[in-house]
Structure formats: structure tokens, C-alpha cells
Design a protein around this motif. Structure first.
Motif, short mmCIF file in Angstrom:
data_model
loop_
_atom_site.label_atom_id
_atom_site.label_comp_id
_atom_site.label_asym_id
_atom_site.label_seq_id
_atom_site.Cartn_x
_atom_site.Cartn_y
_atom_site.Cartn_z
N ARG A 102 0.86 -1.19 0.00
CA ARG A 102 0.00 0.00 0.00
C ARG A 102 0.89 1.23 0.00
N GLY A 103 0.28 2.36 -0.30
CA GLY A 103 1.03 3.62 -0.30
C GLY A 103 1.73 3.85 -1.62
N ALA A 104 2.82 4.59 -1.57
CA ALA A 104 3.59 4.90 -2.77
C ALA A 104 4.08 3.60 -3.42
N TYR A 105 4.13 3.59 -4.73
CA TYR A 105 4.65 2.41 -5.43
C TYR A 105 6.11 2.20 -5.09
N TRP A 106 6.45 1.03 -4.56
CA TRP A 106 7.81 0.79 -4.11
C TRP A 106 8.82 0.89 -5.24
N TRP A 107 8.43 0.55 -6.44
CA TRP A 107 9.37 0.57 -7.56
C TRP A 107 9.71 1.98 -8.02
N ASP A 108 9.01 2.98 -7.50
CA ASP A 108 9.31 4.37 -7.82
C ASP A 108 10.19 5.04 -6.77
N GLU A 109 10.53 4.32 -5.71
CA GLU A 109 11.32 4.89 -4.61
C GLU A 109 12.71 4.25 -4.56
N PRO A 110 13.68 4.99 -4.03
CA PRO A 110 15.01 4.40 -3.83
C PRO A 110 14.93 3.27 -2.81
N ILE A 111 15.77 2.27 -2.98
CA ILE A 111 15.76 1.11 -2.10
C ILE A 111 15.95 1.51 -0.64
N GLU A 112 16.85 2.45 -0.38
CA GLU A 112 17.11 2.85 1.01
C GLU A 112 15.84 3.40 1.67
N ALA A 113 15.06 4.17 0.92
CA ALA A 113 13.82 4.74 1.45
C ALA A 113 12.80 3.64 1.72
N ARG A 114 12.75 2.65 0.85
CA ARG A 114 11.80 1.55 1.02
C ARG A 114 12.14 0.74 2.26
N ILE A 115 13.41 0.47 2.46
CA ILE A 115 13.83 -0.31 3.63
C ILE A 115 13.59 0.49 4.91
N ALA A 116 13.87 1.79 4.86
CA ALA A 116 13.63 2.64 6.03
C ALA A 116 12.14 2.68 6.37
N ARG A 117 11.28 2.76 5.35
CA ARG A 117 9.83 2.76 5.58
C ARG A 117 9.40 1.46 6.23
N ALA A 118 9.90 0.34 5.73
CA ALA A 118 9.52 -0.96 6.27
C ALA A 118 9.93 -1.08 7.74
N ARG A 119 11.14 -0.65 8.05
CA ARG A 119 11.61 -0.71 9.45
C ARG A 119 10.81 0.22 10.36
N GLU A 120 10.46 1.39 9.85
CA GLU A 120 9.66 2.35 10.64
C GLU A 120 8.27 1.78 10.93
N LYS A 121 7.65 1.16 9.94
CA LYS A 121 6.32 0.56 10.14
C LYS A 121 6.42 -0.61 11.12
N LEU A 122 7.48 -1.38 11.02
CA LEU A 122 7.67 -2.49 11.95
C LEU A 122 7.83 -1.98 13.38
N ASN A 123 8.57 -0.92 13.56
CA ASN A 123 8.71 -0.33 14.89
C ASN A 123 7.38 0.19 15.42
N ARG A 124 6.59 0.81 14.57
CA ARG A 124 5.26 1.29 15.01
C ARG A 124 4.37 0.11 15.39
N LEU A 125 4.45 -0.96 14.65
CA LEU A 125 3.65 -2.16 14.98
C LEU A 125 4.06 -2.72 16.33
N ARG A 126 5.35 -2.77 16.59
CA ARG A 126 5.83 -3.26 17.89
C ARG A 126 5.27 -2.41 19.03
N GLU A 127 5.23 -1.10 18.83
CA GLU A 127 4.68 -0.21 19.85
C GLU A 127 3.20 -0.48 20.11
N LEU A 128 2.46 -0.84 19.06
CA LEU A 128 1.01 -1.06 19.19
C LEU A 128 0.68 -2.45 19.70
N GLU A 129 1.57 -3.39 19.48
CA GLU A 129 1.29 -4.77 19.91
C GLU A 129 1.74 -4.91 21.30
#
Length: 107
Positions: free
Chosen positions: A80-107
Motif C-alpha cells: 500500500r502507499g507509494a509504489y515501491w518501484w518508484d522509490e530508492p531502495i534505502e527509502a523503502r527499507i527505512a519505511r519498512a523498518r519504521e512501520k515495523l517499529n510502530r507495529l511493535r509499539e502497538l502490539e
């Protein structure tokens, strides 16, 4: 097939989309580290189960919270969100890690 269509380049999106029953679904970003993908998928599975449980119990607050976690996991996976293939790999990995951290906070 006319000659013009045959000679024009075809943009293949097979690596971006999965088609199920005629509906296109965005694939998980293949550049994400496997451990991050696994953790996001586990969170997604738990959140989906909680959506179903909350719906059966008629608990709209719990359902909303679980849907928020589903959304976070899907964004982290690039589904979901921005198309991953339009973003730099570093930004995609940073987004994934940030979402994972937010999930940990909520769980």
C-alpha cells in the motif's frame, strides 16, 4: 495485431502485481530484508485474525485498532502507499523498518 503495436515496447508489470480472480494486488517489495518481511507478515497475520475476532464480537474499537495494524503492515511491505518501484531502495527499507517499529509499539 497491427504492426505498430507489435513493434512498440511492452511495459511488463509482472514483478509488481499479482492477479487473483481478475483483481490486481501489489506484490511485496522484493528488496526488503527477509527478516523484516517475515516480521511484517507475522504482524499482518495477527492483525487480520484480530479484525475477524473483533467483528464477531461486535467490538468496533478493537476492529479499528486491528485494521490500523493491518494497514501499517501492508504499508511496510510496500503493498500500500507509494509504489515501491518508484522509490530508492534505502527509502523503502527505512519505511519498512519504521512501520515495523510502530507495529511493535502497538502490539
Amino acid at each position: 495485431m497491427d504492426a505498430e503495436k507489435a513493434s512498440s515496447p511492452v511495459k511488463r508489470e509482472d514483478d509488481h502485481w499479482l492477479v487473483i480472480s481478475g483483481r490486481r494486488w501489489r506484490k511485496t517489495d522484493p528488496s526488503l530484508p527477509p527478516d523484516v518481511v517475515a516480521k511484517l507478515q507475522r504482524s499482518l497475520g495477527r492483525a487480520r485474525s484480530e479484525v475477524g475476532r473483533a467483528k464477531r464480537q461486535g467490538d468496533t474499537d478493537a476492529e479499528g485498532a486491528a485494521r490500523q495494524r493491518v494497514d501499517l503492515a501492508k504499508h511496510g511491505l510496500g503493498e500500500r502507499g507509494a509504489y515501491w518501484w518508484d522509490e530508492p531502495i534505502e527509502a523503502r527499507i527505512a519505511r519498512a523498518r519504521e512501520k515495523l517499529n510502530r507495529l511493535r509499539e502497538l502490539e
